[in-house]
Design an enzyme around this catalytic site. Structure first.
Site, short mmCIF file in Angstrom:
data_model
loop_
_atom_site.label_atom_id
_atom_site.label_comp_id
_atom_site.label_asym_id
_atom_site.label_seq_id
_atom_site.Cartn_x
_atom_site.Cartn_y
_atom_site.Cartn_z
N SER A 1 44.80 42.92 35.54
CA SER A 1 43.39 42.54 35.71
C SER A 1 42.42 43.21 34.75
CB SER A 1 42.94 42.80 37.15
OG SER A 1 43.38 41.77 38.00
N LYS B 1 40.17 41.08 32.54
CA LYS B 1 38.83 40.60 32.89
C LYS B 1 37.73 41.26 32.06
CE LYS B 1 39.95 39.38 37.69
NZ LYS B 1 41.36 39.79 37.76
N SER C 1 37.33 42.38 41.15
CA SER C 1 38.49 41.80 40.47
C SER C 1 38.69 40.36 40.93
CB SER C 1 39.76 42.62 40.72
OG SER C 1 40.75 42.30 39.77
#
Length: 534
Positions: free
Chosen positions: A194, A197, A372
């Protein structure tokens, strides 16, 4: 003999004590300053021996009154000696000090050529910030001693623990100078999970700007009378009764649309919905997943099957149909009858009756990073694609993100994107790129990228770090987490012991215990907060 307290004194005593306690420190300082002058005056007026008259009996109230009078006289004398008062009732010394405080000053600041006769400014306060729960001392901005450890001496033992025994890379950069202070395998591309991102956020803000909004609208076709719910790719559209936080409300859209239809005398419509803004497959390559709904230009509450606003939960299989069904229900409550909605496409001749817009992109980026949020990430990748002339699909979004970062001059060697969320295990990023993204977001010349930093979770307080760092550095570290099976990552910022803002990125692959690997990365970031190393 016990002298009884007078009743008035008993009532006034607490007030007098509070006043005395409040002024005692000031009187003490003033008395100390005045002592030499009082001694000189005493010597000058000291009388010779004299016969005193026989004392008379003095009653209790005499003692009380005398003591009070003496106290007031002493206070008046000390204040008078401490400094003169000006015409406005403000002591001259206080006025001078206030004037001094308005000038640049403090320790290690100010103009050394200032008038030596002017009042000296107060020294700067020492840092008192400490990581909540930390067992060590305060996080100070005082310079470290000359015998300080190198950053490698501090970090390498922490990164060399068995929990990170697979492949791991790291980079630490001074944000103010852009200089890399530490790196190990920093150019090696690993699965970022993640932390991808961060790249998606920088690309989207660069392509669209922080003030961009996504609009969902209802359009009436002039020939057929068909009402089309047109998806604008807003991943935060909600049907909840209270759309707190400024999120666009499907209920509001239905209410406004019904009002416009009634003004035209229309109480029954053929309802359809348009999702043609996006192209390509809706389902992520990982398949059906509680962490991500099928990606559609029309979705409400991220296709969640409960009232949650974050975290894994089963999703509806067709987010657009789900949103249209809810819109039809809201229209019926407002007095408009609809057909069962089906897919369609709004024409250029359709008249927009009503629309609702998302908060600015800056707010969506912050929510995405803090929580997230995979649904927001995939939507932002598609909007980046649209702004870049690419197809609004998984592949088009990946190409657009890569192109935007390349245009920003970031180190793209080894980087490979396949989605916007980092759920795809084929994504590859380097520690060099992640730290460069954070440094770019802090660039004073690019204020539009600042939400990338402000959206990072705060250790021990927000988002995916709310339950971490309970034993140190809570409130000090800010970082984006990344977790897949066998993958742990952490990238963010921290202010070190010398007051330098550092960007860091730690990537680990082949981990066998997610919690132990996570704890190892947290300890490493905590060490940065307490280190003035170079």
């Amino acid at each position: 003999m016990v002298v009884p307290e007078l009743r008035p004194w008993r009532g006034a005593r607490p007030h007098v004590l509070r006043i005395a306690n409040a002024v005692r420190p000031r009187l003490a300082r003033a008395a100390t300053a005045a002592k030499p002058r009082i001694v000189r005056l005493t010597k000058a007026v000291r009388p010779g021996p004299a016969h005193l008259p026989r004392p008379r009996a003095v009653r209790t109230w005499h003692y009380t009154a005398g003591a009070a009078t003496a106290g007031l006289a002493l206070a008046a004398g000390v204040v008078t000696v401490a400094g003169p008062w000006d015409a406005n009732g403000q002591r001259t010394a206080e006025r001078d000090r206030a004037a001094a405080l308005e000038r640049p000053g403090g320790a290690d600041h100010g103009d050394s050529a200032a008038d030596a006769r002017a009042p000296r400014p107060a020294p700067s306060a020492a840092s008192v910030l400490a990581g909540l729960g930390a067992t060590t001392g305060t996080v100070s901005t005082k310079k470290s001693p000359p015998a300080q450890k190198s950053l490698a001496d501090v970090l390498e033992p922490l990164l060399g623990v068995p929990a990170l025994s697979g492949s791991h890379t790291a980079a630490v950069v001074d944000v103010g100078t852009g200089k890399q202070l530490y790196g190990t395998g920093a150019g090696q591309a690993l699965t970022p999970a993640s932390t991808t991102k961060i790249a998606t956020a920088v690309a989207a803000l660069s392509a669209l700007g922080p003030d961009h909004r996504f609009t969902t609208r209802a359009a009436l076709e002039p020939d057929t009378g068909e009402l089309v719910l047109v998806g604008g790719g807003d991943p935060t559209l909600t049907a909840h009764p209270k759309a707190a936080g400024g999120w666009a409300s499907l209920r509001t859209l239905a209410t406004d649309t019904a009002a416009k239809l009634e003004k035209r005398g229309i109480r029954q419509v053929t309802l359809s919905y348009d999702t043609t803004l996006y192209t390509g497959p809706e389902l992520h390559p990982v398949g059906v997943n509680d962490n991500l709904a099928p990606v559609s230009a029309l979705t409400v509450d991220e296709g969640r099957t409960d009232d949650s606003a974050g975290g894994p939960v089963p999703r509806v299989s067709d987010p657009a149909a789900d949103a249209a069904d809810k819109f039809a229900g809201f229209l019926r409550k407002a007095g408009i009858t609809t057909t069962s909605p089906g897919p369609s496409k709004a024409t250029g001749r359709g008249e927009t009756l009503a629309g609702v817009s998302s908060p600015p992109l800056s707010t969506l980026v912050e929510r995405m990073l803090t929580n997230s949020d995979n649904d927001i990430a995939e939507a932002l990748a598609r909007h980046t694609a649209l702004a870049s002339g690419e197809a609004a699909s998984f592949d088009g979004g990946a190409r657009a993100v890569s192109a935007r970062l390349t245009k920003l001059g970031l180190p793209m060697a080894g980087a490979s994107f396949h989605d916007g969320s980092g759920l795809d295990r084929d994504d590859r990023l380097t520690a060099n790129l992640l730290t460069a993204l954070l440094v770019k977001a802090a660039d004073p010349a690019r204020p539009g990228l600042r939400p990338v930093l402000t959206g990072l979770p705060v250790a021990g307080f927000t988002g995916t770090l709310s339950s971490r760092y309970t034993d140190g550095a809570a409130g000090v570290v800010r970082a984006k987490t990344g977790t897949l099976t066998g993958v742990n990552a952490l990238a963010g910022t921290v202010v070190d012991n010398d007051g330098h803002l550092l960007a860091f990125a730690f990537l680990a692959s082949g981990t066998t215990n997610a919690l132990e690997a996570q704890a190892a990365l947290d300890r490493t970031a905590t060490a940065l907060a307490g280190c003035g190393c170079r």
